[in-house]
Design a protein around this motif. Sequence first.
Motif, PDB file in Angstrom:
ATOM      1  N   THR A 262       0.852  -1.190   0.000  1.00 33.64           N
ATOM      2  CA  THR A 262       0.000   0.000   0.000  1.00 33.64           C
ATOM      3  C   THR A 262       0.889   1.241   0.000  1.00 33.64           C
ATOM      4  N   ASP A 263       0.267   2.402   0.037  1.00 34.08           N
ATOM      5  CA  ASP A 263       1.005   3.659   0.072  1.00 34.08           C
ATOM      6  C   ASP A 263       1.180   4.192   1.484  1.00 34.08           C
ATOM      7  N   ASP A 264       0.921   3.355   2.493  1.00 32.75           N
ATOM      8  CA  ASP A 264       1.047   3.817   3.878  1.00 32.75           C
ATOM      9  C   ASP A 264       2.493   4.160   4.224  1.00 32.75           C
ATOM     10  N   VAL A 265       3.422   3.331   3.770  1.00 29.78           N
ATOM     11  CA  VAL A 265       4.847   3.554   4.020  1.00 29.78           C
ATOM     12  C   VAL A 265       5.550   3.525   2.658  1.00 29.78           C
ATOM     13  N   LYS A 266       5.800   4.693   2.103  1.00 27.85           N
ATOM     14  CA  LYS A 266       6.394   4.779   0.768  1.00 27.85           C
ATOM     15  C   LYS A 266       7.661   5.630   0.821  1.00 27.85           C
TER      16      LYS A 266
END
Length: 277
Positions: A221-225
């Motif tokens: 996901t884009d939670d930690v990018k």
Amino acid sequence: MADRTVKPRADKRRWGSTAAGVLVLCVMLFPLYWMVNTALQPQAGLLEVDPVPHGLDLSGFSKALGDQGGNLLTSLVVSLGAVVICLAVAAPAAYGLARFRLRGTRTLVFGTLITQMVPGIVIANALYSTYVDLGLVNSYLGLMLADASLGIPFSIVLMRSFMVSLPGEVMEAAQMDGAGRLRTFVQVVLPMSRNALITSGLFAFLFSWSDFMFALTLNTTDDVKPVTLGIYQYIGAHVGDWGSVMAASVLSAVPAAVLLVLAQKYIAAGITGGSVK
């Protein structure tokens, strides 16, 4: 007469070596220059970039910072966390290998070096199933632990070579004054190993900052990018806006460049410190 002949030859060799070094440096720095040059011309296409920018157009940097600012902050948090974990594991391990008479020390050090040769994709794929079971996928802690593993082997080898050269009399004196092994390690060994600690921490930061494989594999996901993954996705979304893409690349290179400049004297001392006993 002979001295007069030798001196011009030595001067010519020195100037020749300097010119060759400058040429090699220019070739190595040209990609960096072209990246900055393209970032300053955000309206130009990739094949329309002028060799020299005619003005300072910072709109590409403004757009890139707005799009990638959060990813830069994520990379900073993850990299600093990875440094803390790396040093917390590597420093005691290096001290134990350097000061305690353990069987198979050379084998352990050699095995530590061998781990550096394992391809990152193999480690990432092996970690993924474990991370799913532990609930560490798409988490800051999971990415910190994975990125720390990149710097731990290097840090152990570097700090061990430095700690081996530390005078044993200082540690023996601390123990005679009533300090235990843990206190001696914290209050005596670590301060004396400052250069090696800074060097190891800097390389651990750079390993984590530039990581792409773990960021791509362990995040769904884009939670930690991190910014490396952000730029990878940014290229696909802004393939026609190379100015902003290059501006984002420049912004991602700035923290690493600043750290290298600030810590260069510690790096030189940390790398060469263990070579002289």
